[in-house]
Motif scaffolding. Structure first.
Motif, PDB file in Angstrom:
ATOM      1  N   VAL A   1       1.388   6.211  -7.163  1.00  0.00           N
ATOM      2  CA  VAL A   1       0.169   6.566  -7.886  1.00  0.00           C
ATOM      3  C   VAL A   1      -0.511   7.797  -7.288  1.00  0.00           C
ATOM      4  O   VAL A   1      -1.286   8.463  -7.968  1.00  0.00           O
ATOM      5  N   GLY A   2      -0.224   8.071  -6.020  1.00  0.00           N
ATOM      6  CA  GLY A   2      -0.863   9.200  -5.351  1.00  0.00           C
ATOM      7  C   GLY A   2      -2.232   8.881  -4.808  1.00  0.00           C
ATOM      8  O   GLY A   2      -2.986   9.778  -4.432  1.00  0.00           O
ATOM      9  N   ALA A   3      -2.581   7.610  -4.751  1.00  0.00           N
ATOM     10  CA  ALA A   3      -3.887   7.190  -4.236  1.00  0.00           C
ATOM     11  C   ALA A   3      -3.864   7.154  -2.719  1.00  0.00           C
ATOM     12  O   ALA A   3      -2.839   6.841  -2.109  1.00  0.00           O
ATOM     13  N   SER A   4      -5.007   7.453  -2.124  1.00  0.00           N
ATOM     14  CA  SER A   4      -5.131   7.360  -0.674  1.00  0.00           C
ATOM     15  C   SER A   4      -5.185   5.884  -0.269  1.00  0.00           C
ATOM     16  O   SER A   4      -5.517   5.014  -1.086  1.00  0.00           O
ATOM     17  N   THR A   5      -4.881   5.622   0.988  1.00  0.00           N
ATOM     18  CA  THR A   5      -4.973   4.241   1.464  1.00  0.00           C
ATOM     19  C   THR A   5      -6.423   3.759   1.433  1.00  0.00           C
ATOM     20  O   THR A   5      -6.669   2.569   1.248  1.00  0.00           O
ATOM     21  N   ALA A   6      -7.390   4.674   1.566  1.00  0.00           N
ATOM     22  CA  ALA A   6      -8.804   4.289   1.467  1.00  0.00           C
ATOM     23  C   ALA A   6      -9.117   3.783   0.053  1.00  0.00           C
ATOM     24  O   ALA A   6      -9.814   2.769  -0.115  1.00  0.00           O
ATOM     25  N   THR A   7      -8.610   4.472  -0.954  1.00  0.00           N
ATOM     26  CA  THR A   7      -8.829   4.040  -2.339  1.00  0.00           C
ATOM     27  C   THR A   7      -8.141   2.711  -2.589  1.00  0.00           C
ATOM     28  O   THR A   7      -8.730   1.802  -3.193  1.00  0.00           O
TER      29      THR A   7
ATOM     30  N   TYR B   1       0.809  -1.213   0.000  1.00  0.00           N
ATOM     31  CA  TYR B   1       0.000   0.000   0.000  1.00  0.00           C
ATOM     32  C   TYR B   1       0.847   1.270   0.000  1.00  0.00           C
ATOM     33  O   TYR B   1       0.548   2.215  -0.723  1.00  0.00           O
ATOM     34  N   GLN B   2       1.873   1.305   0.825  1.00  0.00           N
ATOM     35  CA  GLN B   2       2.691   2.513   0.942  1.00  0.00           C
ATOM     36  C   GLN B   2       3.350   2.854  -0.394  1.00  0.00           C
ATOM     37  O   GLN B   2       3.346   4.006  -0.824  1.00  0.00           O
TER      38      GLN B   2
END
Length: 96
Positions: free
Chosen positions: A64-70, A57-58
């Motif tokens: 990608v710049g995605a949040s961990t929620a996404t 995830y990290q």
């Protein structure tokens, strides 16, 4: 009625299935979606590709710049969803 079985969504799915090539798809999506919506969809697919490769995830968040929620939502869909991501990833592999 299941919200995914509405007449409007069925119409959308039929139109998408009738699209004949990438240029036609691009033109349709540019007209029906905002730039942000398209970027969000592309980002989710990028997340799915990286999760499928076993990236953590990290690293995905940084790349990608995605949040961990996404990332978590995409992961849930990959593991417990209806198989849409798996089908899409398989198609990407076949095109490579």
């Amino acid at each position: 009625m299941n919200h995914m079985e509405s007449e409007s969504l069925q119409r959308l799915f039929r139109v998408i299935c009738a699209i004949e090539d990438q240029d036609e798809c691009r033109r349709f999506l540019e007209d029906i979606c905002t730039v942000k919506e398209l970027l969000d969809l592309a980002q989710r697919l990028d997340v799915a590709v990286l999760l499928n490769k076993g990236v953590n995830y990290q690293t995905i968040s940084q790349q990608v710049g995605a949040s961990t929620a996404t990332i978590s939502r995409v992961s849930r869909c990959l593991n417990y969803g209806s198989g849409g991501y798996a089908d899409a990833l398989q198609k990407l592999e076949e095109q490579a």
